[in-house]
Design a protein around this motif. Structure first.
Motif, PDB file in Angstrom:
ATOM      1  N   ASP A 179       0.831  -1.208   0.000  1.00 12.05           N
ATOM      2  CA  ASP A 179       0.000   0.000   0.000  1.00 12.05           C
ATOM      3  C   ASP A 179       0.863   1.255   0.000  1.00 12.05           C
ATOM      4  OD1 ASP A 179      -2.709   1.219   0.325  1.00 12.05           O
ATOM      5  OD2 ASP A 179      -1.797   1.977   2.167  1.00 12.05           O
ATOM      6  N   TYR A 180       1.949   1.192   0.788  1.00 11.37           N
ATOM      7  CA  TYR A 180       2.838   2.354   0.850  1.00 11.37           C
ATOM      8  C   TYR A 180       3.512   2.588  -0.503  1.00 11.37           C
ATOM      9  CZ  TYR A 180       6.718   5.360   2.272  1.00 11.37           C
ATOM     10  OH  TYR A 180       7.613   6.378   2.370  1.00 11.37           O
ATOM     11  N   ARG A 181       3.965   1.535  -1.139  1.00  5.97           N
ATOM     12  CA  ARG A 181       4.601   1.670  -2.456  1.00  5.97           C
ATOM     13  C   ARG A 181       3.601   2.230  -3.492  1.00  5.97           C
ATOM     14  NH1 ARG A 181       9.449  -0.966  -3.501  1.00  5.97           N
ATOM     15  NH2 ARG A 181      10.301  -2.154  -1.743  1.00  5.97           N
ATOM     16  N   GLN A 182       2.367   1.714  -3.426  1.00  7.00           N
ATOM     17  CA  GLN A 182       1.369   2.176  -4.378  1.00  7.00           C
ATOM     18  C   GLN A 182       1.071   3.662  -4.192  1.00  7.00           C
ATOM     19  OE1 GLN A 182       0.191   0.359  -6.857  1.00  7.00           O
ATOM     20  NE2 GLN A 182      -1.047   2.098  -7.623  1.00  7.00           N
ATOM     21  N   LYS A 183       0.921   4.088  -2.928  1.00  5.69           N
ATOM     22  CA  LYS A 183       0.653   5.506  -2.672  1.00  5.69           C
ATOM     23  C   LYS A 183       1.836   6.380  -3.098  1.00  5.69           C
ATOM     24  CE  LYS A 183      -2.628   4.924   1.119  1.00  5.69           C
ATOM     25  NZ  LYS A 183      -2.918   5.190   2.550  1.00  5.69           N
ATOM     26  N   LEU A 184       3.061   5.889  -2.793  1.00  5.13           N
ATOM     27  CA  LEU A 184       4.243   6.660  -3.171  1.00  5.13           C
ATOM     28  C   LEU A 184       4.367   6.763  -4.687  1.00  5.13           C
ATOM     29  CD1 LEU A 184       6.787   8.164  -2.267  1.00  5.13           C
ATOM     30  CD2 LEU A 184       7.985   5.952  -2.267  1.00  5.13           C
ATOM     31  N   LYS A 185       4.058   5.693  -5.374  1.00 15.00           N
ATOM     32  CA  LYS A 185       4.104   5.704  -6.847  1.00 15.00           C
ATOM     33  C   LYS A 185       3.069   6.661  -7.426  1.00 15.00           C
ATOM     34  CE  LYS A 185       3.706   2.608 -10.816  1.00 15.00           C
ATOM     35  NZ  LYS A 185       3.455   1.230 -11.284  1.00 15.00           N
ATOM     36  N   SER A 186       1.870   6.620  -6.853  1.00 17.08           N
ATOM     37  CA  SER A 186       0.809   7.515  -7.330  1.00 17.08           C
ATOM     38  C   SER A 186       1.191   8.976  -7.096  1.00 17.08           C
ATOM     39  CB  SER A 186      -0.505   7.191  -6.624  1.00 17.08           C
ATOM     40  OG  SER A 186      -0.899   5.866  -6.907  1.00 17.08           O
ATOM     41  N   TYR A 187       1.784   9.244  -5.947  1.00 22.42           N
ATOM     42  CA  TYR A 187       2.193  10.626  -5.648  1.00 22.42           C
ATOM     43  C   TYR A 187       3.252  11.106  -6.622  1.00 22.42           C
ATOM     44  CZ  TYR A 187       4.546  14.442  -3.247  1.00 22.42           C
ATOM     45  OH  TYR A 187       5.142  15.644  -2.944  1.00 22.42           O
ATOM     46  N   ILE A 188       4.269  10.258  -6.880  1.00 21.27           N
ATOM     47  CA  ILE A 188       5.344  10.659  -7.797  1.00 21.27           C
ATOM     48  C   ILE A 188       4.801  10.855  -9.203  1.00 21.27           C
ATOM     49  CG2 ILE A 188       7.502   9.898  -8.851  1.00 21.27           C
ATOM     50  CD1 ILE A 188       8.177   8.556  -6.220  1.00 21.27           C
ATOM     51  N   ALA A 212       3.985  24.401  -8.417  1.00 21.55           N
ATOM     52  CA  ALA A 212       4.222  22.987  -8.104  1.00 21.55           C
ATOM     53  C   ALA A 212       4.859  22.818  -6.748  1.00 21.55           C
ATOM     54  CB  ALA A 212       5.100  22.367  -9.191  1.00 21.55           C
ATOM     55  N   ALA A 213       5.745  23.758  -6.389  1.00 20.45           N
ATOM     56  CA  ALA A 213       6.454  23.593  -5.126  1.00 20.45           C
ATOM     57  C   ALA A 213       5.564  23.866  -3.943  1.00 20.45           C
ATOM     58  CB  ALA A 213       7.672  24.529  -5.088  1.00 20.45           C
ATOM     59  N   GLU A 214       4.553  24.773  -4.157  1.00 20.83           N
ATOM     60  CA  GLU A 214       3.707  25.148  -3.039  1.00 20.83           C
ATOM     61  C   GLU A 214       2.618  24.135  -2.767  1.00 20.83           C
ATOM     62  OE1 GLU A 214       2.223  28.981  -3.906  1.00 20.83           O
ATOM     63  OE2 GLU A 214       4.150  29.995  -3.529  1.00 20.83           O
ATOM     64  N   GLN A 215       2.442  23.159  -3.685  1.00 16.91           N
ATOM     65  CA  GLN A 215       1.416  22.150  -3.426  1.00 16.91           C
ATOM     66  C   GLN A 215       1.864  21.227  -2.289  1.00 16.91           C
ATOM     67  OE1 GLN A 215       0.540  20.091  -7.001  1.00 16.91           O
ATOM     68  NE2 GLN A 215      -0.368  21.881  -8.030  1.00 16.91           N
ATOM     69  N   PRO A 216       0.985  20.942  -1.353  1.00 17.17           N
ATOM     70  CA  PRO A 216       1.368  20.066  -0.219  1.00 17.17           C
ATOM     71  C   PRO A 216       1.528  18.630  -0.678  1.00 17.17           C
ATOM     72  CG  PRO A 216      -0.959  20.592  -0.114  1.00 17.17           C
ATOM     73  CD  PRO A 216      -0.410  21.441  -1.233  1.00 17.17           C
ATOM     74  N   ALA A 217       2.511  17.987  -0.124  1.00 16.70           N
ATOM     75  CA  ALA A 217       2.760  16.565  -0.432  1.00 16.70           C
ATOM     76  C   ALA A 217       1.689  15.732   0.241  1.00 16.70           C
ATOM     77  CB  ALA A 217       4.149  16.148   0.023  1.00 16.70           C
ATOM     78  N   PRO A 218       1.313  14.626  -0.387  1.00 14.14           N
ATOM     79  CA  PRO A 218       0.300  13.771   0.241  1.00 14.14           C
ATOM     80  C   PRO A 218       0.839  13.114   1.491  1.00 14.14           C
ATOM     81  CG  PRO A 218       1.235  12.692  -1.680  1.00 14.14           C
ATOM     82  CD  PRO A 218       1.761  14.095  -1.697  1.00 14.14           C
ATOM     83  N   THR A 219      -0.032  12.954   2.417  1.00 16.30           N
ATOM     84  CA  THR A 219       0.350  12.299   3.683  1.00 16.30           C
ATOM     85  C   THR A 219       0.079  10.817   3.608  1.00 16.30           C
ATOM     86  OG1 THR A 219      -1.819  12.737   4.606  1.00 16.30           O
ATOM     87  CG2 THR A 219      -0.127  14.403   4.989  1.00 16.30           C
ATOM     88  N   PHE A 220       0.914  10.010   4.297  1.00 16.18           N
ATOM     89  CA  PHE A 220       0.774   8.547   4.327  1.00 16.18           C
ATOM     90  C   PHE A 220       0.543   8.115   5.762  1.00 16.18           C
ATOM     91  CE2 PHE A 220       3.359   9.531   0.651  1.00 16.18           C
ATOM     92  CZ  PHE A 220       2.756   8.809  -0.350  1.00 16.18           C
ATOM     93  N   GLN A 221      -0.448   7.321   5.884  1.00 17.69           N
ATOM     94  CA  GLN A 221      -0.709   6.760   7.216  1.00 17.69           C
ATOM     95  C   GLN A 221       0.277   5.630   7.490  1.00 17.69           C
ATOM     96  OE1 GLN A 221      -2.843   7.881   9.427  1.00 17.69           O
ATOM     97  NE2 GLN A 221      -3.629   9.504   8.074  1.00 17.69           N
ATOM     98  N   GLY A 222       0.967   5.701   8.613  1.00 18.99           N
ATOM     99  CA  GLY A 222       1.920   4.647   8.990  1.00 18.99           C
ATOM    100  C   GLY A 222       1.193   3.357   9.339  1.00 18.99           C
ATOM    101  N   PHE A 223       1.997   2.292   9.512  1.00 14.58           N
ATOM    102  CA  PHE A 223       1.427   0.968   9.828  1.00 14.58           C
ATOM    103  C   PHE A 223       0.762   1.003  11.193  1.00 14.58           C
ATOM    104  CE2 PHE A 223       0.826  -3.400   9.532  1.00 14.58           C
ATOM    105  CZ  PHE A 223       1.110  -3.952  10.775  1.00 14.58           C
ATOM    106  N   GLY A 224      -0.511   0.630  11.124  1.00 14.74           N
ATOM    107  CA  GLY A 224      -1.265   0.611  12.380  1.00 14.74           C
ATOM    108  C   GLY A 224      -1.856   1.977  12.720  1.00 14.74           C
TER     109      GLY A 224
END
Length: 225
Positions: A179-188, A212-224
């Motif tokens: 899930d983390y890889r998928q979210k990171l890939k989608s963000y990139i 582009a620089a001012e757009q906030p990066a997506p947040t990822f929920q950690g495990f658990g």
């Protein structure tokens, strides 16, 4: 096969896979008591055999003496008719001696039978005690093995539960990683598309990258989380 004290002393048990069980010192002490009891019974049996042999020897000797006394010829008595009636005189005869020997032989035979009966009783008692000790030893060994197997099964059950828990944990970690890889890939990929579709800007300043620089990066929920 008859059990001897040496068999008990030289007996060696194989080590169990797990250390749990009866105290080894207590087992050794019990085996020492078994050895002492067996040696005492063997000594009593030897003494009874010696007494029986001595009684048999006395019986054989008495029988030989009795046979010799019976077979000995009786001397002929020389008698002359007296003028007057002779006085009555008690003369010991060979019959009395034979009767005495026969009584002695009977007493010896009775003693021999008594000794044999005592010997048989002691032997039977020793065999019963030996069988009881052997049965008790087998029962103790079976109980120790059963308890060790029960503890082994319990430990194996605990280990299986821990293994299942770890496997579940690994599966959860793998799912989180995917899930983390998928979210990171989608963000990139999203950032790259925005860079491709952005309008051209002048090179005189850095203001063209602000969108582009001012757009906030997506947040990822950690495990658990």
């Amino acid at each position: 096969m008859a059990l001897t004290p040496e068999d008990v002393v030289n007996k060696r048990f194989q080590a169990t896979k797990f250390r749990e069980g009866y105290d080894q010192d207590e087992v050794d002490d019990f085996l020492d008591e078994v050895v002492v009891e067996l040696r005492r019974l063997n000594q009593e049996n030897d003494e009874l055999r010696q007494r029986v042999a001595a009684a048999e020897a006395r019986a054989s000797e008495s029988a030989s003496v009795s046979a010799a006394a019976v077979s000995a010829p009786t001397p002929a008595a020389v008698y002359t008719e007296p003028a007057s009636p002779p006085p009555t005189v008690a003369v010991p005869t060979q019959v009395g001696q034979a009767q005495s020997d026969l009584d002695e032989q009977t007493s010896t035979t009775n003693l021999l039978q008594l000794a044999r009966r005592l010997h048989e009783e002691h032997v039977r008692e020793g065999v019963e005690k030996r069988d009881a000790l052997i049965a008790e030893g087998h029962a103790t060994a079976a109980r120790v093995v059963a308890e060790a197997e029960a503890k082994q099964r319990q430990q194996m059950g605990i280990l299986d539960q821990e293994r299942l828990s770890l496997e579940k944990r690994v599966d959860e970690l793998r799912a989180f990683e995917r899930d983390y890889r998928q979210k990171l890939k989608s963000y990139i990929e999203g950032q790259l598309r925005e860079l491709d579709t952005a309008a051209p800007v002048s090179v005189s300043g850095n203001q063209g990258f602000s969108s582009a620089a001012e757009q906030p990066a997506p947040t990822f929920q950690g495990f658990g989380g």
